[in-house]
Design a protein around this motif. Structure first.
Motif, short mmCIF file in Angstrom:
data_model
loop_
_atom_site.label_atom_id
_atom_site.label_comp_id
_atom_site.label_asym_id
_atom_site.label_seq_id
_atom_site.Cartn_x
_atom_site.Cartn_y
_atom_site.Cartn_z
N ASN A 31 -9.36 5.69 3.01
CA ASN A 31 -8.61 5.70 1.76
C ASN A 31 -9.28 6.57 0.70
OD1 ASN A 31 -6.49 4.49 -0.05
ND2 ASN A 31 -8.29 3.71 -1.10
N LEU A 41 -5.70 -1.13 -2.12
CA LEU A 41 -5.82 -1.50 -0.71
C LEU A 41 -6.59 -2.80 -0.56
CD1 LEU A 41 -5.55 -0.95 2.30
CD2 LEU A 41 -7.56 0.52 2.15
N THR A 97 0.84 -1.20 0.00
CA THR A 97 0.00 0.00 0.00
C THR A 97 0.87 1.25 0.00
OG1 THR A 97 -0.20 -0.18 2.43
CG2 THR A 97 -1.97 -1.11 1.11
N ARG A 98 1.42 1.61 1.15
CA ARG A 98 2.17 2.85 1.25
C ARG A 98 3.47 2.82 0.45
NH1 ARG A 98 0.88 7.72 1.50
NH2 ARG A 98 -0.69 7.18 3.07
N GLN A 103 -3.27 4.86 6.01
CA GLN A 103 -4.10 5.98 5.58
C GLN A 103 -3.80 7.24 6.37
OE1 GLN A 103 -5.63 4.83 2.92
NE2 GLN A 103 -4.90 2.83 3.65
N GLU A 130 2.71 3.56 -3.13
CA GLU A 130 2.43 4.97 -3.37
C GLU A 130 3.72 5.78 -3.38
OE1 GLU A 130 -0.75 6.86 -1.27
OE2 GLU A 130 -1.81 4.97 -0.92
N SER A 138 -10.06 2.22 -4.42
CA SER A 138 -9.91 1.28 -3.32
C SER A 138 -9.30 -0.06 -3.74
CB SER A 138 -11.27 1.02 -2.67
OG SER A 138 -12.18 0.49 -3.62
#
Length: 435
Positions: free
Chosen positions: A167, A38, A15-16, A93, A19, A35
């Motif tokens: 999110n 995630l 996820t992070r 998040q 990004e 979404s």
């Protein structure tokens, strides 16, 4: 606890981290809902924990253990993984940096363990605040209480639902809390490669050092208070002639077996994989554009990979010795027993560096190597597939507090670690950046 750590790291990675590297932005530029990344990460973690539960169940049943007990123990382990996966998704998040999320997730794991310990020594109400207690409350192989599984399901579902909802309410690449800006003028401490490596890694190092120090202080006090009630030294009577180890030494050795290897190894892997992050982000290319060789760039990261686990283990041992109330000589013995885990920790960190040096895209598999090591330790401790324990580098570490002496295996691990380090430098010198 290990399932929780694995799930937390997996969620953060998919996820992070995605990004930060820009891959999520590229993916979402197509006809993909916000979404989806995630949700995919959570489904991946769900599958990993289901597979872990299946492996544990199969291993236990194949060894002749009761089916009902195995059926209770396995989802209890997976349930902890799902709870901390939900916590990791929620933290992803709120905070914009993957390293911050991993540090806070590790802190949550440490807090959960501390609450369970407090629950075991008398504060039962506090113990129930920890999901690590719920797996024990299932009472596998005793009088199974299946309703406890609902606590795992409800809490993990709430955390994941909150993460999915948040999110949709934040900008891509940002967190609900803004990132802290650096000062406009660089400090004098950023005057070289060594200072830069320390500056970028110090948060991880201090976090794990303080966390292991606090954990050691807690376990040292617990070991002393429980020593009179648990004459565990008798378990080692079969080791031969000579005085039996005290119950305090036995409990402290058990603490080292659980935390002295895998936790410092996770720290070593975080530090060893930092060069790969700098390579992917372009920072390494900027630094190597200066009159800096690749060996000089990698050397500070290697030094931190080797020295930081020693610092964290020292904090654990000294804190446990102080709260244990023993004389200095006993604290010194505990410190040496903790440092005996360094060759195995260095071996895993050096293996990660070797992968980075030769096959950088496979460097992330070093986390899988740590997971396999944890699985071998778990199966060996449960007396399931006992031969699996020999595959763990920590299985060959002498337990100095129990009278064991260092053997050839310790020197073999040091030699292998040195060979992997040499291979890392050789591979980095020959390959292209971002290969």
């Amino acid at each position: 606890m290990l399932a929780g750590l694995l799930s937390l790291l997996l969620v953060t990675r998919h996820t992070r981290d995605e990004e930060e590297d820009g891959r999520s932005e590229l993916l979402l530029s197509g006809a993909v809902a916000r979404s989806v990344p995630l949700t995919a990460a959570l489904l991946l973690v769900l599958g990993v924990n289901a597979l872990l539960a299946l492996l544990l169940f199969t291993a236990q049943v194949s060894q002749g253990l009761e089916v009902g007990g195995a059926l209770a123990l396995s989802p209890g382990v997976a349930g902890n993984g799902l709870v901390f996966a939900g916590a990791g998704a929620l933290l992803s998040q709120v905070f914009p940096n993957a390293r911050t999320i991993n540090l806070l997730g590790g802190g949550l794991l440490g807090l959960a363990f501390a609450l369970r310990v407090l629950g075991n020594v008398g504060a039962a109400a506090l113990g129930w605040l920890s999901p690590l207690t719920w797996g024990h409350a299932l009472r596998p192989f005793a009088d199974e209480r299946w309703s406890v599984l609902l606590t795992f399901v409800l809490l993990s579902a709430v955390l994941m639902a909150l993460a999915v909802g948040l999110n949709r309410r934040r900008d891509l690449g940002a967190g609900l809390l803004p990132a802290r800006l650096a000062p406009a003028q660089p400090s004098a401490g950023l005057s070289g490669l060594w200072a830069l490596a320390w500056r970028t890694q110090r948060g991880v190092i201090w976090f794990w050092t303080v966390a292991l120090g606090l954990l050691g202080a807690l376990l040292g006090g617990v070991a002393v208070s429980a020593a009179g009630q648990l004459p565990l030294g008798q378990v080692f009577a079969a080791r031969g002639a000579g005085p039996l180890p005290s119950s305090t030494d036995t409990l402290l050795t058990l603490s080292l077996v659980i935390f002295g290897g895998l936790v410092p190894a996770a720290l070593a892997l975080q530090l060893a994989l930092r060069p790969r992050h700098e390579e992917v982000s372009g920072l390494a290319e900027t630094l190597l554009g200066l009159p800096v060789t690749r060996q000089r760039w990698l050397a500070p990261h290697l030094a931190l990979t080797l020295l930081s686990p020693a610092l964290a283990l020292s904090a654990f041992a000294l804190a446990a010795g102080l709260t244990g109330g023993g004389p200095w000589m006993h604290t010194r013995r505990l410190w040496l027993a903790a440092l005996a885990y360094l060759p195995a920790v260095w071996l895993l960190g050096a293996a990660a560096l070797a992968l980075f040096g030769w096959w950088p895209r496979l460097a992330g598999l070093s986390w899988g190597l740590l997971g396999l090591t944890a699985l071998a330790e778990m199966l060996g401790d449960l007396h399931v597939f006992g031969a699996a324990l020999t595959l763990s580098p920590f299985a060959h570490i002498p337990k100095l507090l129990l009278g064991e002496q260092p053997g050839a295996a310790l020197w073999t691990e040091l030699a292998l670690a040195a060979a992997f380090i040499g291979a890392a430098f050789a591979g980095l010198r020959q390959r292209d950046l971002r290969e």
